[in-house]
Design an enzyme around this catalytic site. Structure first.
Site, mmCIF file in Angstrom:
data_model
loop_
_atom_site.group_PDB
_atom_site.id
_atom_site.type_symbol
_atom_site.label_atom_id
_atom_site.label_comp_id
_atom_site.label_asym_id
_atom_site.label_seq_id
_atom_site.Cartn_x
_atom_site.Cartn_y
_atom_site.Cartn_z
ATOM 1 C CE LYS A 28 41.742 0.293 -3.081
ATOM 2 N NZ LYS A 28 42.982 0.846 -3.618
ATOM 3 C CG ASP A 29 33.911 2.134 -7.750
ATOM 4 O OD1 ASP A 29 33.707 3.147 -8.430
ATOM 5 O OD2 ASP A 29 33.067 1.237 -7.593
ATOM 6 N NE ARG A 30 30.050 9.602 -5.769
ATOM 7 C CZ ARG A 30 29.482 10.701 -6.252
ATOM 8 N NH1 ARG A 30 29.894 11.197 -7.412
ATOM 9 N NH2 ARG A 30 28.508 11.298 -5.603
#
Length: 350
Positions: free
Chosen positions: A80-82
């Site tokens: 998942k995106d930071r």
């Protein structure tokens, strides 16, 4: 990035004027939906974790450190995106830790929301999908313009493109592919090699999908197509298109599919195979690389269904809520609505 722009033709007309995506991490909220229920017993904890401005691998390493186990013992279903708020699942061997221990874990970057006993380690891809809550800022469209876009999305879905984040920041993974096919320079690490092969497959798939969007048959079945069963990796050959197949297609129960390239020739026939062989010829060095690396011919739906799409609008902000299946990109939905800045690094799972 040029390859993404060139390959990914839009379906629902010109996008609305630019809006801002992900001004703050809270503007991009994604929550994983597991494909199974925790078993309730077993040698692992399933941890439901909320993270903010932290990447998945770092959180996994922190969980391993707290548990006193090797990092490889911690499982997760997807990256998942930071630069977002993400609720996702991790597994960790239970050993001597108790559920109460994990529920008490709170840091500025992440917190454990739930802990459930489970019989096995969490595997990559063990999701049914993801739910998104996305806020776009500096919106400058009329309600009529927005409603026209949203009605089209609900009725037809969107082309199931791999998003630009699949190709790495500024297309870096495609640069690795280019170095590999042009100079024989393979990425050194196992993960880097995997990222490059994934980007290569995604590029070919996007090009096939764009060709079918241009031809107008991306969401239609014809004899020779391989139909994908919604929400699964299963597919079947279409010999003839009858009323029953048309009904299932209209209800989003099945979809046309495109190739995730590998060894040999796709099992499609007719016009579908012509599309796929034409694109494979255009990207011959890439498809040869995928075959040489032992990738298998697999399939992916050409159509992305958007479920539960709602929109709340004020003077300059739009809040969208919707769910997508596993491996589908929120950016493929957003790009059909408007131009935007602030592309997430990762918003899907494969």
């Amino acid at each position: 990035m040029n390859a993404w722009t060139r390959a990914a033709l839009r379906l629902h007309g010109a996008p609305l004027p630019r809006a801002d995506l992900r001004t703050t991490p809270e503007d991009f909220h994604v929550e994983e939906q597991l494909s199974f229920e925790p078993s309730g017993t077993g040698p692992h904890w399933l941890l439901r974790v909320e993270k903010r401005s932290a990447n998945t691998r770092w959180v996994a390493a922190e969980i391993a450190r707290l548990a006193g186990v090797p990092a490889g013992d911690v499982g997760y279903a997807g990256l998942k995106d930071r630069h977002a708020v993400a609720v996702q699942w991790f597994s960790v061997p239970s050993l001597a830790t108790a559920a109460e221990f994990w529920i008490g874990v709170r840091t500025p970057e992440y917190k454990v929301l739930e802990a459930h006993a489970n019989s096995r380690k969490l595997k990559v891809g063990a999701l049914s999908g993801n739910h998104f809550r996305i806020r776009l800022r500096n919106v400058r469209w009329s309600r009529e313009q927005l409603d026209h876009k949203l009605d089209a999305l609900r009725a037809h879905g969107v082309p199931n493109y791999f998003g630009p984040q699949r190709f790495g920041r500024d297309g870096y993974n495609l640069e690795r592919v280019a170095a590999w096919v042009q100079g024989g320079v393979a990425p050194r690490g196992r993960a880097e090699r995997s990222f490059a092969l994934s980007a290569a497959r995604s590029l070919v798939f996007n090009a096939v999908l764009a060709r079918r969007v241009e031809a107008g048959d991306w969401s239609q079945l014809a004899p020779g197509d391989l139909a994908n069963l919604d929400g699964s990796g299963s597919h079947f050959s279409v010999a003839a298109v009858d009323d029953e197949l048309r009904r299932r297609l209209s209800e989003f129960d099945i979809h046309p599919s495109g190739p995730l390239w590998g060894r040999g020739v796709p099992a499609t026939q007719g016009q579908a195979l012509e599309h796929e062989l034409k694109v494979s010829g255009d990207f011959l060095a890439v498809t040869d690389l995928l075959a040489a690396e032992g990738m298998s011919q697999e399939r992916r739906a050409l159509r992305c269904v958007i479920r539960g799409l709602t929109a709340l609008r004020d003077a300059s902000t739009l809040a969208l809520s919707f769910s997508l299946g596993r491996g589908q990109f929120a950016t493929a939905v957003l790009r059909e609505i408007c131009e935007f800045e602030g592309v997430p690094e990762v918003d899907a799972d494969e």
